[in-house]
Motif scaffolding. Structure first.
Motif, mmCIF file in Angstrom:
data_model
loop_
_atom_site.group_PDB
_atom_site.id
_atom_site.type_symbol
_atom_site.label_atom_id
_atom_site.label_comp_id
_atom_site.label_asym_id
_atom_site.label_seq_id
_atom_site.Cartn_x
_atom_site.Cartn_y
_atom_site.Cartn_z
ATOM 1 N N TYR A 131 -7.409 -13.751 -2.818
ATOM 2 C CA TYR A 131 -7.900 -15.058 -3.259
ATOM 3 C C TYR A 131 -6.843 -16.110 -2.955
ATOM 4 O O TYR A 131 -5.651 -15.844 -3.046
ATOM 5 C CB TYR A 131 -8.203 -15.035 -4.761
ATOM 6 C CG TYR A 131 -9.474 -14.283 -5.057
ATOM 7 C CD1 TYR A 131 -10.711 -14.910 -4.938
ATOM 8 C CD2 TYR A 131 -9.441 -12.954 -5.427
ATOM 9 C CE1 TYR A 131 -11.881 -14.220 -5.181
ATOM 10 C CE2 TYR A 131 -10.615 -12.255 -5.682
ATOM 11 C CZ TYR A 131 -11.830 -12.896 -5.550
ATOM 12 O OH TYR A 131 -12.982 -12.201 -5.786
ATOM 13 N N TRP B 274 -8.169 -9.013 -4.421
ATOM 14 C CA TRP B 274 -8.643 -9.213 -3.055
ATOM 15 C C TRP B 274 -9.986 -9.934 -3.061
ATOM 16 O O TRP B 274 -10.940 -9.466 -3.665
ATOM 17 C CB TRP B 274 -8.802 -7.872 -2.339
ATOM 18 C CG TRP B 274 -7.512 -7.136 -2.149
ATOM 19 C CD1 TRP B 274 -6.973 -6.213 -2.985
ATOM 20 C CD2 TRP B 274 -6.605 -7.269 -1.057
ATOM 21 N NE1 TRP B 274 -5.779 -5.754 -2.478
ATOM 22 C CE2 TRP B 274 -5.539 -6.391 -1.293
ATOM 23 C CE3 TRP B 274 -6.598 -8.047 0.098
ATOM 24 C CZ2 TRP B 274 -4.462 -6.268 -0.413
ATOM 25 C CZ3 TRP B 274 -5.534 -7.920 0.966
ATOM 26 C CH2 TRP B 274 -4.486 -7.035 0.709
ATOM 27 N N ARG B 275 -10.061 -11.046 -2.328
ATOM 28 C CA ARG B 275 -11.330 -11.772 -2.160
ATOM 29 C C ARG B 275 -12.224 -11.022 -1.178
ATOM 30 O O ARG B 275 -13.421 -10.871 -1.382
ATOM 31 C CB ARG B 275 -11.052 -13.191 -1.646
ATOM 32 C CG ARG B 275 -12.289 -14.015 -1.353
ATOM 33 C CD ARG B 275 -11.915 -15.409 -0.851
ATOM 34 N NE ARG B 275 -10.977 -15.408 0.262
ATOM 35 C CZ ARG B 275 -11.302 -15.228 1.544
ATOM 36 N NH1 ARG B 275 -12.557 -15.058 1.897
ATOM 37 N NH2 ARG B 275 -10.363 -15.261 2.491
ATOM 38 N N SER C 125 -15.981 -17.138 0.140
ATOM 39 C CA SER C 125 -16.873 -16.169 -0.478
ATOM 40 C C SER C 125 -16.128 -14.863 -0.745
ATOM 41 O O SER C 125 -15.134 -14.542 -0.111
ATOM 42 C CB SER C 125 -18.077 -15.914 0.423
ATOM 43 O OG SER C 125 -17.653 -15.329 1.631
ATOM 44 N N GLU C 126 -16.655 -14.132 -1.691
ATOM 45 C CA GLU C 126 -16.076 -12.847 -2.071
ATOM 46 C C GLU C 126 -16.868 -11.748 -1.386
ATOM 47 O O GLU C 126 -18.081 -11.845 -1.247
ATOM 48 C CB GLU C 126 -16.168 -12.689 -3.584
ATOM 49 C CG GLU C 126 -15.604 -11.395 -4.080
ATOM 50 C CD GLU C 126 -15.660 -11.300 -5.588
ATOM 51 O OE1 GLU C 126 -16.399 -10.435 -6.068
ATOM 52 O OE2 GLU C 126 -14.975 -12.080 -6.263
ATOM 53 N N GLU C 127 -16.174 -10.696 -0.975
ATOM 54 C CA GLU C 127 -16.853 -9.597 -0.311
ATOM 55 C C GLU C 127 -16.074 -8.304 -0.552
ATOM 56 O O GLU C 127 -14.869 -8.245 -0.333
ATOM 57 C CB GLU C 127 -16.936 -9.874 1.187
ATOM 58 C CG GLU C 127 -17.708 -8.861 1.962
ATOM 59 C CD GLU C 127 -17.822 -9.237 3.434
ATOM 60 O OE1 GLU C 127 -18.522 -8.503 4.131
ATOM 61 O OE2 GLU C 127 -17.215 -10.226 3.876
ATOM 62 N N LYS C 128 -16.780 -7.299 -1.036
ATOM 63 C CA LYS C 128 -16.193 -5.971 -1.221
ATOM 64 C C LYS C 128 -17.097 -4.971 -0.503
ATOM 65 O O LYS C 128 -18.287 -4.884 -0.796
ATOM 66 C CB LYS C 128 -16.116 -5.584 -2.696
ATOM 67 C CG LYS C 128 -15.504 -6.619 -3.622
ATOM 68 C CD LYS C 128 -14.018 -6.662 -3.547
ATOM 69 C CE LYS C 128 -13.439 -7.412 -4.725
ATOM 70 N NZ LYS C 128 -12.869 -8.655 -4.472
ATOM 71 N N ARG D 51 -9.682 -6.962 -8.052
ATOM 72 C CA ARG D 51 -9.719 -8.377 -8.453
ATOM 73 C C ARG D 51 -8.759 -9.232 -7.625
ATOM 74 O O ARG D 51 -8.961 -10.426 -7.467
ATOM 75 C CB ARG D 51 -9.371 -8.525 -9.936
ATOM 76 C CG ARG D 51 -10.546 -8.371 -10.865
ATOM 77 C CD ARG D 51 -10.222 -8.873 -12.265
ATOM 78 N NE ARG D 51 -8.963 -8.384 -12.797
ATOM 79 C CZ ARG D 51 -8.828 -7.268 -13.508
ATOM 80 N NH1 ARG D 51 -9.871 -6.531 -13.786
ATOM 81 N NH2 ARG D 51 -7.650 -6.910 -13.942
#
Length: 156
Positions: free
Chosen positions: A115, A87-88, A2-5, A85
């Motif tokens: 990623y 960094w996942r 999953s992606e998280e910022k 972009r």
């Protein structure tokens, strides 16, 4: 994966009484921009880009996958978006912001994974902003472990 910022701001007690009027104003501009980001704005909409001068330079170490020198508002936006972009997972905690004259420095704790990897970067980052007439004319990290970042990205 999953992606998280995540952006957070946990400023210590500010020493505004020790700052010149110009430094205190510049510091507050950057703090307000970070607070706007924390309150749910994305980087593209965050207050930092409202502060960017038309001739701004945004710099990242050229050895990094998203590195380079980016010119102008659109260049700074593209450079910053390139960082995010890559960094996942990206957790950024702004712990302190200090200023002197036209310079503002943010003291940051960063944790992230790119990623395609579960490798983790975790460490301090300091970011410099140079302002002129309430606009950012220079924006760059001035310290972080770029070698470790390259390791996390599988480049070292």
């Amino acid at each position: 994966m999953s992606e998280e910022k995540v952006f957070d701001i946990t400023l210590g007690p500010a020493l505004d009484a020790d700052l010149s009027d110009k430094a205190a104003r510049n510091r507050q501009l950057i703090v307000n921009a970070y607070k706007a980001l924390k309150s749910g704005g994305d980087v593209g909409a965050m207050g930092l880009f409202e502060l960017v001068a038309p001739d701004v330079q945004f710099l990242e170490a050229p050895s990094l996958p998203y590195g380079g020198t980016f010119h102008g508002v659109e260049g700074a936006r593209a450079g910053n978006e390139g960082v995010l972009r890559a960094w996942r997972v990206f957790h950024c905690e702004i712990q302190e912001v200090t200023a002197a004259g036209d310079l503002v420095i943010a003291y940051i704790w960063l944790r992230g994974s790119p990623y395609g990897s579960d490798e983790v970067f975790e460490g301090r980052v300091t970011e410099l902003f140079r302002l002129k007439d309430d606009k950012i004319v220079e924006w760059r990290p001035i310290y972080w472990d770029t070698h470790r970042v390259r390791q996390v990205f599988g480049l070292a």
